[in-house]
Design a protein around this motif. Structure first.
Motif, PDB file in Angstrom:
ATOM      1  N   LEU A  35       8.340  33.782  56.838  1.00 32.74           N
ATOM      2  CA  LEU A  35       8.762  32.418  56.540  1.00 32.74           C
ATOM      3  C   LEU A  35       8.745  32.191  55.038  1.00 32.74           C
ATOM      4  CD1 LEU A  35       9.304  29.372  57.165  1.00 32.74           C
ATOM      5  CD2 LEU A  35       6.823  29.112  57.441  1.00 32.74           C
ATOM      6  N   PHE A  36       9.873  31.737  54.511  1.00 35.63           N
ATOM      7  CA  PHE A  36       9.979  31.380  53.093  1.00 35.63           C
ATOM      8  C   PHE A  36      10.448  29.937  53.016  1.00 35.63           C
ATOM      9  CE2 PHE A  36      12.220  30.777  49.118  1.00 35.63           C
ATOM     10  CZ  PHE A  36      11.429  31.415  48.177  1.00 35.63           C
ATOM     11  N   VAL A  37       9.753  29.119  52.216  1.00 35.21           N
ATOM     12  CA  VAL A  37      10.119  27.711  52.066  1.00 35.21           C
ATOM     13  C   VAL A  37      10.962  27.548  50.806  1.00 35.21           C
ATOM     14  CG1 VAL A  37       9.258  25.373  51.678  1.00 35.21           C
ATOM     15  CG2 VAL A  37       8.107  26.855  53.316  1.00 35.21           C
ATOM     16  N   ILE A  38      12.151  26.945  50.984  1.00 34.99           N
ATOM     17  CA  ILE A  38      13.050  26.699  49.863  1.00 34.99           C
ATOM     18  C   ILE A  38      12.849  25.289  49.323  1.00 34.99           C
ATOM     19  CG2 ILE A  38      15.469  26.634  49.130  1.00 34.99           C
ATOM     20  CD1 ILE A  38      16.090  28.473  51.534  1.00 34.99           C
ATOM     21  N   LYS A  39      12.930  24.307  50.218  1.00 34.84           N
ATOM     22  CA  LYS A  39      12.738  22.901  49.839  1.00 34.84           C
ATOM     23  C   LYS A  39      11.757  22.252  50.807  1.00 34.84           C
ATOM     24  CE  LYS A  39      17.469  22.436  48.089  1.00 34.84           C
ATOM     25  NZ  LYS A  39      18.782  21.750  48.262  1.00 34.84           N
ATOM     26  N   GLY A  40      10.952  21.338  50.291  1.00 36.81           N
ATOM     27  CA  GLY A  40       9.930  20.705  51.119  1.00 36.81           C
ATOM     28  C   GLY A  40       8.684  21.576  51.170  1.00 36.81           C
ATOM     29  N   SER A  41       7.876  21.384  52.189  1.00 33.58           N
ATOM     30  CA  SER A  41       6.675  22.200  52.374  1.00 33.58           C
ATOM     31  C   SER A  41       6.356  22.309  53.857  1.00 33.58           C
ATOM     32  CB  SER A  41       5.478  21.614  51.613  1.00 33.58           C
ATOM     33  OG  SER A  41       5.163  20.309  52.081  1.00 33.58           O
ATOM     34  N   ASN A  43       3.094  22.778  56.610  1.00 42.14           N
ATOM     35  CA  ASN A  43       1.661  22.788  56.881  1.00 42.14           C
ATOM     36  C   ASN A  43       1.406  23.521  58.191  1.00 42.14           C
ATOM     37  OD1 ASN A  43       1.035  21.149  54.592  1.00 42.14           O
ATOM     38  ND2 ASN A  43       1.652  19.344  55.766  1.00 42.14           N
ATOM     39  N   GLY A  44       0.443  24.431  58.180  1.00 47.14           N
ATOM     40  CA  GLY A  44       0.114  25.171  59.392  1.00 47.14           C
ATOM     41  C   GLY A  44      -1.365  25.081  59.710  1.00 47.14           C
ATOM     42  N   TYR A  45      -1.695  25.132  60.998  1.00 47.12           N
ATOM     43  CA  TYR A  45      -3.089  25.088  61.454  1.00 47.12           C
ATOM     44  C   TYR A  45      -3.246  26.082  62.592  1.00 47.12           C
ATOM     45  CZ  TYR A  45      -7.382  23.382  63.685  1.00 47.12           C
ATOM     46  OH  TYR A  45      -8.633  23.301  64.243  1.00 47.12           O
ATOM     47  N   ASP A  46      -4.267  26.936  62.513  1.00 48.29           N
ATOM     48  CA  ASP A  46      -4.443  27.990  63.514  1.00 48.29           C
ATOM     49  C   ASP A  46      -5.702  27.821  64.350  1.00 48.29           C
ATOM     50  OD1 ASP A  46      -6.460  28.632  61.772  1.00 48.29           O
ATOM     51  OD2 ASP A  46      -5.647  30.565  61.152  1.00 48.29           O
ATOM     52  N   GLY A  47      -6.273  26.609  64.349  1.00 50.65           N
ATOM     53  CA  GLY A  47      -7.495  26.360  65.094  1.00 50.65           C
ATOM     54  C   GLY A  47      -8.741  26.577  64.264  1.00 50.65           C
ATOM     55  N   ASN A  48      -8.551  27.164  63.078  1.00 43.75           N
ATOM     56  CA  ASN A  48      -9.687  27.442  62.209  1.00 43.75           C
ATOM     57  C   ASN A  48      -9.418  27.001  60.772  1.00 43.75           C
ATOM     58  OD1 ASN A  48     -12.236  28.581  61.476  1.00 43.75           O
ATOM     59  ND2 ASN A  48     -11.169  30.386  60.680  1.00 43.75           N
ATOM     60  N   LYS A  49      -8.229  27.326  60.265  1.00 42.07           N
ATOM     61  CA  LYS A  49      -7.884  27.028  58.885  1.00 42.07           C
ATOM     62  C   LYS A  49      -6.579  26.240  58.807  1.00 42.07           C
ATOM     63  CE  LYS A  49      -9.881  31.254  56.827  1.00 42.07           C
ATOM     64  NZ  LYS A  49      -9.550  32.466  56.021  1.00 42.07           N
ATOM     65  N   HIS A  50      -6.485  25.421  57.764  1.00 45.67           N
ATOM     66  CA  HIS A  50      -5.234  24.752  57.426  1.00 45.67           C
ATOM     67  C   HIS A  50      -4.567  25.518  56.298  1.00 45.67           C
ATOM     68  CE1 HIS A  50      -5.756  21.055  59.843  1.00 45.67           C
ATOM     69  NE2 HIS A  50      -7.055  21.244  59.628  1.00 45.67           N
ATOM     70  N   HIS A  51      -3.266  25.693  56.390  1.00 42.37           N
ATOM     71  CA  HIS A  51      -2.506  26.439  55.399  1.00 42.37           C
ATOM     72  C   HIS A  51      -1.311  25.593  54.970  1.00 42.37           C
ATOM     73  CE1 HIS A  51      -4.573  30.240  56.662  1.00 42.37           C
ATOM     74  NE2 HIS A  51      -4.599  29.594  57.818  1.00 42.37           N
ATOM     75  N   THR A  52      -0.982  25.641  53.688  1.00 39.50           N
ATOM     76  CA  THR A  52       0.185  24.928  53.165  1.00 39.50           C
ATOM     77  C   THR A  52       1.082  25.900  52.421  1.00 39.50           C
ATOM     78  OG1 THR A  52      -1.038  22.846  52.945  1.00 39.50           O
ATOM     79  CG2 THR A  52       0.997  23.066  51.675  1.00 39.50           C
ATOM     80  N   LEU A  53       2.361  25.835  52.726  1.00 41.68           N
ATOM     81  CA  LEU A  53       3.354  26.674  52.068  1.00 41.68           C
ATOM     82  C   LEU A  53       4.274  25.751  51.267  1.00 41.68           C
ATOM     83  CD1 LEU A  53       3.401  29.752  52.436  1.00 41.68           C
ATOM     84  CD2 LEU A  53       5.421  29.476  53.866  1.00 41.68           C
ATOM     85  N   LYS A  54       4.305  25.969  49.954  1.00 43.07           N
ATOM     86  CA  LYS A  54       5.107  25.140  49.059  1.00 43.07           C
ATOM     87  C   LYS A  54       6.414  25.845  48.709  1.00 43.07           C
ATOM     88  CE  LYS A  54       0.917  23.069  47.090  1.00 43.07           C
ATOM     89  NZ  LYS A  54       0.110  22.880  45.856  1.00 43.07           N
ATOM     90  N   PRO A  55       7.364  25.132  48.085  1.00 41.79           N
ATOM     91  CA  PRO A  55       8.636  25.770  47.724  1.00 41.79           C
ATOM     92  C   PRO A  55       8.420  27.025  46.885  1.00 41.79           C
ATOM     93  CG  PRO A  55       8.786  23.410  47.419  1.00 41.79           C
ATOM     94  CD  PRO A  55       7.349  23.699  47.743  1.00 41.79           C
TER      95      PRO A  55
END
Length: 259
Positions: free
Chosen positions: A27-33, A35-47
């Motif tokens: 997954l590659f983010v071009i525009k926007g962002s 947010n992911g959650y796997d039950g343990n950690k929160h992850h954010t992917l920025k442009p």
């Protein structure tokens, strides 16, 4: 051409809303962002950032638009493709396996150049032409393994989940709204043994325990954290607000909104 000018595309199936990751994907983010959650950690992917989302995991993600826009590039690496890739290329296993569901990738000109190279392959509907999709998938995977060789331990592990501690797993993942068959598979059990072990561990049926556990968390969030029912019911695994409201009042004798 700037990467921000590349169109969104998905090479493979659409991302399932079931919250169960059935195949690895890039997954590659071009525009926007994102947010992911796997039950343990929160992850954010920025442009400009990318990650591998690994299969046989539970995950929840939501997109955040920038000026009404969200653009991404997704490449699925299904098992058939990966097995064929392994036959063609020498794979080195390093045994340095991350346990994260979302594995952030290093920024590199190779990834940027690859994304820019996609532009000529878009067809009239805005998708990558199927004639070239496997070629581009192979190119991308070669780049990723060059940049982060440890990914081979994740991508080319074709085993099924082993037997896990049931109580620990369910306490971590009760918020995910997936089927009992998925929970059974992810804990390394058949559906019948999952139900049997669940009854022994929790002295409840899976459905009843999940409802009670989610409602307990809901009451804590409403009473102690002052959160609104409309903001939490989806994150707790309820499909709609009316179902959540009915179950909450039945369990506690009062409505969530009155608290």
């Amino acid at each position: 051409m700037k990467i921000t000018e590349i169109k969104s595309c998905i090479v493979g199936p659409s991302i399932s809303a079931e919250q169960f990751i059935s195949e690895h994907f890039f997954l590659f983010v071009i525009k926007g962002s994102m947010n992911g959650y796997d039950g343990n950690k929160h992850h954010t992917l920025k442009p400009g950032e990318s990650c591998i989302v690994r299969k046989n995991r539970l995950a929840r993600y939501n997109k955040v638009k920038d000026n009404g826009q969200f653009e991404k590039v997704i490449f699925f690496f299904d098992e058939v493709f990966l097995r064929n890739f392994q036959k063609k290329h020498s794979i080195t296993f390093l045994k340095h396996v991350s346990d994260d569901t979302f594995i952030k990738l290093k920024k590199d000109i190779l990834i940027s150049s690859f994304l820019l190279s996609l532009e000529p392959y878009y067809n009239s509907s805005g998708d990558i032409n199927k004639t070239f999709s496997d070629v581009k998938r192979e190119e991308l995977l070669l780049i990723l393994l060059e940049l982060q060789p440890e990914l081979s331990d994740i991508l080319f592990d074709f085993g099924i989940p082993g037997r896990l501690d049931l109580e620990e797993f369910m306490q971590k993942n009760y918020k995910f709204n997936v089927s009992m068959e998925r929970f059974a598979f992810l804990t390394g059990r058949s559906l019948s043994s999952f139900k049997r072990d669940f009854k022994t561990t929790f002295n409840e049926t899976p459905n009843r325990w999940l409802t009670k556990r989610r409602l307990q968390e809901a009451r804590f969030l409403v009473e102690q954290k002052r959160q609104r029912p409309t903001d939490i019911y989806l994150d707790l695994g309820f499909e709609d607000l009316s179902h959540f409201s009915f179950a909450f009042k039945k369990e506690f004798g009062v409505s969530a909104s009155s608290l």
